[in-house]
Design an enzyme around this catalytic site. Structure first.
Site, PDB file in Angstrom:
ATOM      1  N   ASP A 164      19.354  32.694  19.157  1.00  0.00           N
ATOM      2  CA  ASP A 164      17.958  32.513  19.354  1.00  0.00           C
ATOM      3  C   ASP A 164      17.540  31.239  18.544  1.00  0.00           C
ATOM      4  O   ASP A 164      17.423  31.154  17.395  1.00  0.00           O
ATOM      5  CB  ASP A 164      17.316  33.803  18.806  1.00  0.00           C
ATOM      6  CG  ASP A 164      15.961  33.787  18.841  1.00  0.00           C
ATOM      7  OD1 ASP A 164      15.346  32.702  18.925  1.00  0.00           O
ATOM      8  OD2 ASP A 164      15.107  34.775  18.711  1.00  0.00           O
ATOM      9  N   LYS A 173       8.770  28.098  21.964  1.00  0.00           N
ATOM     10  CA  LYS A 173       7.957  27.241  21.122  1.00  0.00           C
ATOM     11  C   LYS A 173       7.724  25.882  21.205  1.00  0.00           C
ATOM     12  O   LYS A 173       6.850  25.565  21.923  1.00  0.00           O
ATOM     13  CB  LYS A 173       8.535  27.707  19.495  1.00  0.00           C
ATOM     14  CG  LYS A 173       8.123  29.391  19.147  1.00  0.00           C
ATOM     15  CD  LYS A 173       8.618  29.307  17.545  1.00  0.00           C
ATOM     16  CE  LYS A 173       8.458  30.890  17.273  1.00  0.00           C
ATOM     17  NZ  LYS A 173       7.044  31.170  17.190  1.00  0.00           N
ATOM     18  N   PHE A 197      14.112  38.438  13.917  1.00  0.00           N
ATOM     19  CA  PHE A 197      12.919  38.541  14.890  1.00  0.00           C
ATOM     20  C   PHE A 197      13.316  37.964  16.223  1.00  0.00           C
ATOM     21  O   PHE A 197      13.492  36.710  16.079  1.00  0.00           O
ATOM     22  CB  PHE A 197      11.572  37.782  14.005  1.00  0.00           C
ATOM     23  CG  PHE A 197      10.339  38.213  14.880  1.00  0.00           C
ATOM     24  CD1 PHE A 197       9.573  39.243  14.605  1.00  0.00           C
ATOM     25  CD2 PHE A 197       9.905  37.297  15.940  1.00  0.00           C
ATOM     26  CE1 PHE A 197       8.414  39.753  15.346  1.00  0.00           C
ATOM     27  CE2 PHE A 197       8.778  37.690  16.640  1.00  0.00           C
ATOM     28  CZ  PHE A 197       8.212  38.935  16.565  1.00  0.00           C
TER      29      PHE A 197
HETATM   30  C1  LIG Z   1      13.339  33.192  16.629  1.00  0.00           C
HETATM   31  C2  LIG Z   1      12.117  34.039  17.170  1.00  0.00           C
HETATM   32  N1  LIG Z   1      12.661  34.530  18.249  1.00  0.00           N
HETATM   33  C3  LIG Z   1      11.647  34.799  19.267  1.00  0.00           C
HETATM   34  C4  LIG Z   1      10.284  34.869  19.018  1.00  0.00           C
HETATM   35  C5  LIG Z   1       9.316  35.281  20.058  1.00  0.00           C
HETATM   36  O1  LIG Z   1       8.733  34.269  20.684  1.00  0.00           O
HETATM   37  P1  LIG Z   1       7.333  34.454  21.456  1.00  0.00           P
HETATM   38  O2  LIG Z   1       6.137  34.783  20.396  1.00  0.00           O
HETATM   39  O3  LIG Z   1       7.144  33.256  22.216  1.00  0.00           O
HETATM   40  O4  LIG Z   1       7.420  35.629  22.344  1.00  0.00           O
HETATM   41  C6  LIG Z   1       9.970  34.321  17.814  1.00  0.00           C
HETATM   42  C7  LIG Z   1       8.468  34.112  17.539  1.00  0.00           C
HETATM   43  O5  LIG Z   1       8.248  33.910  16.449  1.00  0.00           O
HETATM   44  C8  LIG Z   1      10.862  33.683  16.909  1.00  0.00           C
HETATM   45  O6  LIG Z   1      10.559  33.186  15.724  1.00  0.00           O
END
Ligand SMILES: Cc1ncc(COP(=O)(O)O)c(C=O)c1O
Length: 397
Positions: A223, A252, A138
C-alpha cells in the site's frame, strides 16, 4: 459570505465525520493556501500527502483545462486515451505490467484484496483467501480496507467486519511467518505506516518479507497510497528496499489534486481479473487521468523535486531533533523523505491549533504524533518557519 456563516452552513449541511480546523480554504499556490479571510498558510499537510507538486501546479491546471474542453467522462464501456497513456506511464516507471483504475485509496485496496483472492482461486487453483496485515496499519474506510486496517478503533460500531484478515505486529518478520497457514494468499503492508504514526520499519524488513512471500508463494502487496509518488525521496517506497512487489496500490499524490486511485500488478497476477470481475464507473476517467499524467510528467521530468526530497527530509529531521533535545515531552522524531513524524508525550491537538494561528498547517495522527507531509517543493526557509513556530509554542507549555 462571511466565514462564520460558511462554517455554520458546513455544520448544518455536512455529516459530522471529520474534526476540521475552523477555517475555509479558498485558494492554493505552490506550498501556500489561503483562507476565506485572506490569511496565508504554509501547508505541511498537502491535503494529506496529495499535493506533492504543490497546489494548482500549472501543468496539472492546463492539462485539466484542455481535457475538460475535450472529453470529461465516457465510462469503461469504451477506451479513452488519457487512461491508456497514464497506465503506460505507470507501468514504465514501476515493477508493474498492468493497471486497474479507481477513484481513491480505499478503492485501490478493495481491488487489491479482490485480486489476491481471485488470483489464488482462479490462477493458482487453491483455496487461499487470507491476507496478513499489520497492527497500526491504515488501508481505508470501506469494508474490505477497513477490515484490513488492524486498528479496532476504526471498526467500533461497524462490526461485523469482513473475515479473512490476520493481524500481526508491524516490522516483525517472525510474526508473519507464525501467522502463515494453508489459507494465506497475500501480505498487505505499507512501506512506512503513515496514519499509524509514521513508523519506519527496519531497512531489511521489506527484503526479508519479499523472501518470505517467495518461499511460500504468496503475494507481496504494498500500500503505497501515502508513500508513493516521491514522498519518501524515491518514486516508490519499495525502491529503498531494493525489492519489487507483486501488487501495489496508489492514490493520493497520483492525480496532482484530482481524485484517482490505481492498482498495479504484474502480468501473472493481473490475469486473475477478467471482464466482469471488477469495475468502476468513474475509474480511469479521462479528466482525472489527464491530471495524473501531467502530475507524473512534472514529477519525473523535473530532476530537482524527487532528488531534493531526501536532503529536505534530513534537514527537517535535524531541526525537529533539536527540539527533541530541548523539550522532554518530545519522545521521538522519525520519518523518511518528507513523511515525518514527531511523537509527543502529550496530545498534539493543541499544537496543531497553535500552528494554525501562526499560519502553518500541520496534522496530528494517533493522538500524539505530529505529522508533516508538505509539498515536495517546500523550501528550507519554510521548514525553518515551522521549526521556529514549534519552538515558540513548545516553550509556552
Ligand atoms: C496508506 C493508506 N492507504 C489507504 C488510504 C485510504 O485512502 P483514501 O482516503 O483515498 O480512501 C490511506 C489514507 O490515508 C492511506 O494513508
Amino acid at each position: 459570505m462571511i466565514t462564520s456563516d460558511i462554517l455554520a452552513d458546513s455544520h448544518k449541511y455536512i455529516m459530522n465525520t471529520y474534526s476540521r480546523q475552523p477555517i475555509v480554504l479558498v485558494k492554493g499556490r505552490g506550498t501556500k493556501v489561503y483562507d476565506s479571510d485572506g490569511r496565508e498558510y504554509v501547508d505541511f499537510v498537502s491535503g494529506v500527502a496529495v499535493c506533492n507538486l504543490g497546489h494548482c501546479h500549472p501543468r496539472v491546471v492546463v492539462a485539466l483545462q484542455k481535457q475538460a474542453q475535450r472529453l470529461m467522462h465516457v465510462s469503461n464501456h469504451f477506451h479513452n486515451e488519457p487512461q491508456i497513456n497514464l497506465a503506460k506511464a505507470l507501468v514504465t516507471g514501476s515493477f508493474a505490467d498492468k493497471v486497474f483504475f479507481c477513484n481513491s485509496g480505499t478503492e485501490a485496496v478493495e481491488a487489491a484484496i479482490k485480486l489476491a483472492r481471485r488470483y489464488a482461486r482462479e490462477v493458482l487453483k487453491q483455496d487461499r483467501f487470507e491476507i496478513i496485515t499489520m497492527r497500526g496499519a491504515f488501508h481505508g474506510r470501506t469494508y474490505g480496507s477497513l477490515s484490513a486496517t488492524a486498528q479496532e478503533k476504526f471498526h467500533k460500531g461497524f462490526e461485523p467486519i469482513v473475515p479473512g484478515f490476520r493481524y500481526v505486529p508491524f516490522n516483525d518478520i517472525g510474526a508473519i511467518e507464525g501467522a502463515l497457514n494453508g489459507h494465506t494468499c497475500a501480505v498487505l503492508v505499507e512501506p512506512i505506516q503513515g496514519e499509524g504514526g509514521v513508523i519506519v520499519p527496519s531497512p531489511l524488513y521489506l527484503k526479508e518479507l519479499r523472501a518470505l512471500c517467495d518461499k511460500n508463494n504468496i503475494l507481496l502487496m504494498l500500500d503505497e497510497i501515502q508513500t508513493g509518488l516521491g514522498r519518501t525521496g524515491r518514486l516508490y517506497g519499495y525502491e529503498h528496499a531494493g525489492i519489487l512487489p507483486d501488487v501495489m496500490m496508489l492514490a493520493k499524490g497520483l492525480g496532482g489534486g484530482m481524485p484517482i486511485g490505481a492498482l498495479l500488478a504484474t502480468d501473472k497476477v493481473s490475469q486473475a481479473f477478467t471482464p466482469g470481475t471488477h469495475g468502476s464507473t468513474f475509474g480511469g476517467n479521462p479528466l482525472a487521468c489527464a491530471a495524473a499524467i501531467a502530475s507524473i510528467e512534472a514529477l519525473l521530468e523535473d530532476n530537482i523535486i524527487i532528488p531534493n526530497v531526501a536532503q529536505l527530509g534530513t534537514y527537517f529531521l535535524q531541526g525537529l531533533g533539536k527540539l527533541k533535545q530541548k523539550y522532554s515531552f518530545v519522545r521521538d522524531v522519525r520519518g523518511q523523505g518528507l513523511l515525518i513524524g514527531m511523537e509527543l508525550d502529550v496530545p498534539g491537538k493543541d499544537i496543531v491549533s497553535a500552528c494554525l494561528r501562526d499560519g502553518l498547517l500541520i496534522n496530528c495522527t494517533m493522538d500524539t504524533v505530529l505529522r508533516f507531509m508538505p509539498p515536495l517543493i517546500i523550501s528550507e526557509e519554510e521548514i525553518d518557519l515551522l521549526i521556529e513556530a514549534l519552538d515558540r509554542i513548545f516553550a509556552k507549555r
